[in-house]
Structure formats: C-alpha cells, structure tokens
Motif scaffolding. Structure first.
Motif, PDB file in Angstrom:
ATOM      1  N   CYS A 182       0.879  -1.246   0.118  1.00  0.00           N
ATOM      2  CA  CYS A 182       0.108   0.025  -0.123  1.00  0.00           C
ATOM      3  C   CYS A 182       0.698   1.146  -0.130  1.00  0.00           C
ATOM      4  O   CYS A 182       1.928   1.385   0.947  1.00  0.00           O
ATOM      5  N   TYR A 237       1.970  10.275  -7.480  1.00  0.00           N
ATOM      6  CA  TYR A 237       1.153   9.219  -7.883  1.00  0.00           C
ATOM      7  C   TYR A 237       1.195   9.291  -9.338  1.00  0.00           C
ATOM      8  O   TYR A 237       0.930   8.041 -10.130  1.00  0.00           O
ATOM      9  N   ILE A 272       0.598   3.824 -11.713  1.00  0.00           N
ATOM     10  CA  ILE A 272      -0.330   2.794 -11.278  1.00  0.00           C
ATOM     11  C   ILE A 272      -1.622   3.418 -10.838  1.00  0.00           C
ATOM     12  O   ILE A 272      -1.576   4.327 -10.071  1.00  0.00           O
ATOM     13  N   GLU A 273      -2.637   2.553 -11.101  1.00  0.00           N
ATOM     14  CA  GLU A 273      -4.057   2.977 -10.807  1.00  0.00           C
ATOM     15  C   GLU A 273      -4.316   2.847  -9.394  1.00  0.00           C
ATOM     16  O   GLU A 273      -3.802   1.841  -8.773  1.00  0.00           O
ATOM     17  N   GLY A 274      -4.737   3.868  -8.663  1.00  0.00           N
ATOM     18  CA  GLY A 274      -4.939   3.968  -7.346  1.00  0.00           C
ATOM     19  C   GLY A 274      -6.545   4.961  -7.012  1.00  0.00           C
ATOM     20  O   GLY A 274      -7.169   5.208  -8.150  1.00  0.00           O
ATOM     21  N   TYR A 278      -3.382  10.061  -2.966  1.00  0.00           N
ATOM     22  CA  TYR A 278      -3.840   8.934  -3.315  1.00  0.00           C
ATOM     23  C   TYR A 278      -3.326   7.755  -2.785  1.00  0.00           C
ATOM     24  O   TYR A 278      -2.193   7.924  -2.337  1.00  0.00           O
ATOM     25  N   VAL A 305      -2.416   3.893  -3.295  1.00  0.00           N
ATOM     26  CA  VAL A 305      -2.328   2.606  -4.482  1.00  0.00           C
ATOM     27  C   VAL A 305      -2.295   1.455  -3.761  1.00  0.00           C
ATOM     28  O   VAL A 305      -1.354   1.198  -2.711  1.00  0.00           O
ATOM     29  N   VAL A 350      -1.657  -2.659  -3.907  1.00  0.00           N
ATOM     30  CA  VAL A 350      -1.075  -3.874  -5.187  1.00  0.00           C
ATOM     31  C   VAL A 350      -1.201  -5.205  -4.315  1.00  0.00           C
ATOM     32  O   VAL A 350      -0.468  -5.332  -3.208  1.00  0.00           O
TER      33      VAL A 350
END
Length: 342
Positions: A119, A127, A132-134, A144, A146, A148
């Motif tokens: 995290c 970000y 990477i999408e968050g 933000y 993120v 994974v």
C-alpha cells in the motif's frame, strides 16, 4: 485527521465456532504498543514469560528502495506464505513493515501488509509519476492511495503488472524510505537476504511493568455491555495506563478537567504490563491465548484488559486508532474499537 472518534463495541465468546476475534485483530496490522492490566494480581504471572520472549525481533532498515520488495529477493519474502498460488495469501504469513517517521498527511508512505498487499500513500505528483491506478483518499483530495496485491498472478516476476510496478519504482518514482520490517513465522530467512544489502539495526520489543496499589476498579464488570459504561471504562483505563491519579482534588480554578473515577471494588494490588515495538497481530493473539490460560487457573483475576495502539502515521488509522479487549474467565470477551470520524 479528524479529532472526533467513534467507539464500536461488540461481545462474543472464544468458544463460538465462528468467532471473529482473530480476523478483527488482523485488521490493525501495524502496532507500536500493547498494555495488559490484571486486577487483583500482585506480580507478573510466570505464564507470560514465554509468550513475551517469543515476540519476533524487528529491523529498522535505512534508505530501503521500495523496488526491493519486488525483485527476486523481495519476491522471496512471499514464498513462505502457504497457498501462494491462490489469489489471496494466508493471513499472517511472510513479512510486514511500514515506512518509518513518515507523515501520512504530508509524506509519501509505504506499507507492506502481512497478507501481501503493498500500500502506497502518495502526493498527487508522485502518484501521476508512478503510473499505477489508485484512488483519491477523499473527494478532491491531493493525496492518493495505491494498493497492489503482490500475490496476484500478474505480479509474478515477468508478469505484466510486475513489470509495470517495477518500472515505476525504479525509473519513474525511485522511492527510498527508512523502513520497519518484521518477519512472521517462516519468513525470517527470506528477510535476512534483503537485510544483508542495507544498513539496518535489529531491535526487540521492550517490556516494562509496574505494580498498582489500592486501585479502585469498576464493578461489576461483565461481558454484558449493559453492565458498565464503555466510554467511562476506557477513560478510567487510560488514566490508569498513563499513571494519572483519579483522586478528587480541587485546585481552586473556576473550570478544570475532572479525571474519570471508578466506583467499585478496591484492589490491594494490580499489575500493569507494557510492550513497545513493532508488534504484529500474531503477537497479540499469543498474549490473548496465554491470558486465557491464566483466567482458567486457580484464583484468576476477574478480567484482563488488553489495549493495542496502532502507529499514528499509517494508512489504517483511518479505520481505527486502537482497540481494547476485555477477557473474562468464562471465555467471553468484549472488544472496543476506536475509529476516527469520517
């Protein structure tokens, strides 16, 4: 962060086949302190010596590049987790850790949960560079998060998700942080491989204790939440832990704070234990299991209170600040969870 806190209370029994105590405790993975209060107890029970000594060492690693959690050695951190081929790893396996002396509202922060989720809490610029999408922490927020899942098949070395994240942490956003790391059962060898390459110091949890005399405690106190005021009890317990006298002393000021007072049974002696360090949920469960044995023994204390405090600057303080677990001789318990207001 909000200054208001909500208190959630629930009761159950450890004899229930679907008891969720362990699952609840695992939701607070990063803890820096645990206290145990044993009323009517004149000394530290010898049964607690072994579990306290079993607490794992933890490490402070200086300037750890986050990509190290993803390369071949870093991936080995997850290899000790049972059922690694599944989409979710077994709880309490592998290694967990968090960035050290980072401020959750201001700095880039990282957390490696015991279940294999990495995290990241990032400012907007970081970000966007990571790629990477968050999601935003709050609507219109400039921070933000993120998350994974390192156990996902796409995060295996060579996988698409693995390559993208590794590229982000090595070229686009090469973050380095001081990190606290600890291994769960079976993960120590893999952790040593990582530690051998960086400046680090090893630490063990610090244990302290003190005897409390003439402590007036709440009574009666049972697992029935209707038998006492949870807010009042936690205020009283906090005063005891902080060594604040609750004597009714006036100082002549027109307005002053009043310490919580417990009207009940006076205990000639009670014992307060404190443990500080990077404490994992499995450490807390070890304490709980041993306290259950003490409560089952001859002349047990009427109850035992375990309070566990989360690190202030970690991603999960938005879910809870601390919790207090009240254990009773009949295997019943009350769990008090403090959560910041949203």
């Amino acid at each position: 962060m909000s200054s208001r806190t909500f208190l959630h209370c629930e009761t159950s029994s450890m004899l229930q086949p679907n008891d969720r105590l362990r699952a609840n405790l695992e939701q607070q993975p990063f803890n820096y302190k645990a206290t145990v209060l044993l009323p009517d107890c004149g000394c530290l029970p010898s049964q607690l010596d072994t579990p306290l000594k079993s607490f794992q060492s933890f490490y402070l690693v200086r300037k750890l590049p986050l990509y190290e959690l993803l390369d071949k050695q870093g991936t080995d951190l997850l290899a000790y987790v049972p059922n690694i081929s599944t989409t979710r790893m077994h709880a309490l396996g592998g290694v967990c850790g968090l960035s050290y002396k980072t401020r959750i509202e201001e700095d880039n922060c990282a957390f490696l949960k015991p279940d294999g989720h990495l995290c990241l809490s990032l400012d907007k610029d970081s970000y966007e560079r990571l790629g990477i999408e968050g999601k935003a922490c709050k609507p219109k927020s400039t921070r933000y998060v993120v998350v994974v899942d390192l156990s996902d098949s796409g995060m295996a070395p060579g996988g698409c998700g693995y390559r993208r994240l590794l590229s982000g942490l090595t070229s686009r956003l090469p973050l380095k942080m001081d990190f606290l790391l600890a291994a769960h059962s079976g993960g120590g060898d893999a952790l040593e491989l990582l530690l051998s390459r960086y400046e680090r110091s090893q630490h063990t949890p610090e244990v302290s204790s003190r005897l409390l005399t003439d402590l007036t405690r709440p009574a009666p106190l049972t697992s029935d939440l209707r038998s006492y005021d949870p807010f009042g009890f936690l205020e009283w317990l906090g005063a005891v832990q902080a060594d604040i006298s609750c004597a009714d002393i006036t100082d002549g000021f027109l307005s002053s704070l009043e310490c919580p007072r417990a009207s009940g049974v006076s205990s000639p002696s009670s014992f307060l234990l404190s443990v500080r360090g990077l404490l994992l949920p499995e450490n807390v469960m070890t304490l709980v299991r041993q306290l259950r044995h003490i409560l089952e023994g001859p002349r047990p204390p009427p109850w035992a209170a375990v309070t566990v405090y989360a690190f202030a600057d970690n991603l999960y303080v938005h879910e809870r600040n601390f919790y207090t677990l009240l254990l009773f001789p009949d295997h019943a318990y009350s769990l008090h969870l403090a959560r910041p207001a949203s």
